[in-house]
Write an enzyme that holds these catalytic residues in place. Structure first.
Site, PDB file in Angstrom:
ATOM      1  N   ALA A 152       0.710  -1.441   0.035  1.00 23.59           N
ATOM      2  CA  ALA A 152       0.155   0.071  -0.011  1.00 23.59           C
ATOM      3  C   ALA A 152       1.074   1.191   0.108  1.00 23.59           C
ATOM      4  O   ALA A 152       0.656   2.256  -0.526  1.00 23.59           O
ATOM      5  CB  ALA A 152      -0.958   0.014   1.395  1.00 23.59           C
ATOM      6  N   TYR A 153       1.833   1.461   0.818  1.00 19.77           N
ATOM      7  CA  TYR A 153       2.713   2.174   0.941  1.00 19.77           C
ATOM      8  C   TYR A 153       3.705   2.515  -0.527  1.00 19.77           C
ATOM      9  O   TYR A 153       3.701   3.711  -0.812  1.00 19.77           O
ATOM     10  CB  TYR A 153       3.574   2.034   2.247  1.00 19.77           C
ATOM     11  CG  TYR A 153       4.979   3.024   1.997  1.00 19.77           C
ATOM     12  CD1 TYR A 153       4.763   4.407   2.658  1.00 19.77           C
ATOM     13  CD2 TYR A 153       6.173   2.799   1.819  1.00 19.77           C
ATOM     14  CE1 TYR A 153       5.769   5.360   3.095  1.00 19.77           C
ATOM     15  CE2 TYR A 153       7.277   3.697   1.902  1.00 19.77           C
ATOM     16  CZ  TYR A 153       7.019   5.133   2.347  1.00 19.77           C
ATOM     17  OH  TYR A 153       8.061   6.015   2.573  1.00 19.77           O
TER      18      TYR A 153
END
Length: 284
Positions: A152-153
């Protein structure tokens, strides 16, 4: 006096960037979360002006624009540093989609919201006095080299890398530059805190339970050997003030091993490197 607005300045890298520019004589508007963060920051550097700013909230961005516009009284702002960001670990197969979206809300959309809101002050409003400003987006080594368990990051940082490049190519018409800075490991307690908070607990029954423990151990060790936040702040200052800045800076410790080679190697070989590093293997 040159001026700059910096997001995510409550602690860590954003705090160091704010202090660096203030001590170099810039008027610094530093985005913080609350009164305690503002007090802590001004105790370290009284010349900084805190601004309450959550980049996922358009009303706070508008209030920040209004404040800076009033303070500058017809002058352009010299720079915008989009540093605010979040990083929550988890395998993409299981990570809650709302948590995934939250990374984009802060790390990518937040930076774009800030850029759009501050572009008039940065120079698209040609009625203002002063040179065009620069946009610096703090991305990550993960913006070019995705890691397992930070999907996600790194996806949001990939997006911010692309936004940065597109903005730079579009804003040439106004003379406004847009630059990425993608640090590697930095000496912050983020992963140690994550381990102490048992951040991987929700995945304890998954196939990645052991790999996640290894991941946190490796990240903690990397943080201990990482660059100081002040070192990254120096790079940001160079990018903001150089006559001919690079389009992208990559301040990464042990850069050849941790960045240059992995970005040149075949993807399947990089897969194997990550698998060994984080103890990812098939059962049986």
């Amino acid at each position: 006096m040159k001026s700059i607005i910096i997001t995510g300045a409550s602690s860590g890298l954003g705090e160091s960037i704010s202090i660096k520019f203030a001590r170099e004589g810039w008027l610094v508007f530093a985005g913080v979360r609350n009164e305690d963060d503002a007090k802590s920051l001004t105790e370290k550097e009284p010349k900084i002006q805190p601004v309450f700013l959550d980049v996922s909230k358009p009303e706070q961005i508008k209030a920040a624009v209004d404040l800076v516009t009033e303070k500058l009284a017809g002058q352009t702002v010299g720079g915008l540093v989009n540093n605010a960001g979040i990083a929550k670990l988890g395998p993409l197969a299981l990570q809650d989609i709302d948590e995934f979206i939250q990374h984009f809300e802060v790390n990518a959309f937040g930076g774009l919201r800030m850029a759009q809101a501050f572009l008039p002050l940065l120079g698209t409003d040609e009625s203002l006095n002063g040179d065009p400003g620069r946009i610096i987006n703090i991305t990550s080594v993960g913006g070019e080299l995705p890691s397992p368990f930070l999907g996600a990051y790194t996806a949001s940082k990939h997006a911010m890398e692309s936004i940065t490049d597109s903005l730079r190519r579009e804003l040439m018409v106004y003379g406004i530059d847009s630059i990425s800075i993608g640090p590697g490991s930095v000496k912050t307690p983020i992963w140690k805190k994550a381990k102490e908070a048992n951040a991987a607990e929700q995945y304890k029954d998954s196939a990645w339970k052991d790999s996640l423990k290894t991941f946190l151990d490796v990240m903690i060790e990397g943080g201990e050997d990482g660059l100081e936040t002040e070192d990254i702040a120096d790079v940001v200052y160079e990018a903001m003030t150089a006559d001919k800045p690079k389009a992208r800076y990559a301040p990464v410790p042990n850069k050849l091993i941790n960045y240059t080679l992995p970005t040149m190697l075949p993807e399947r070989l990089v897969d194997q490197i990550f698998a060994k590093k984080f103890d990812i293997k098939e059962d049986g």
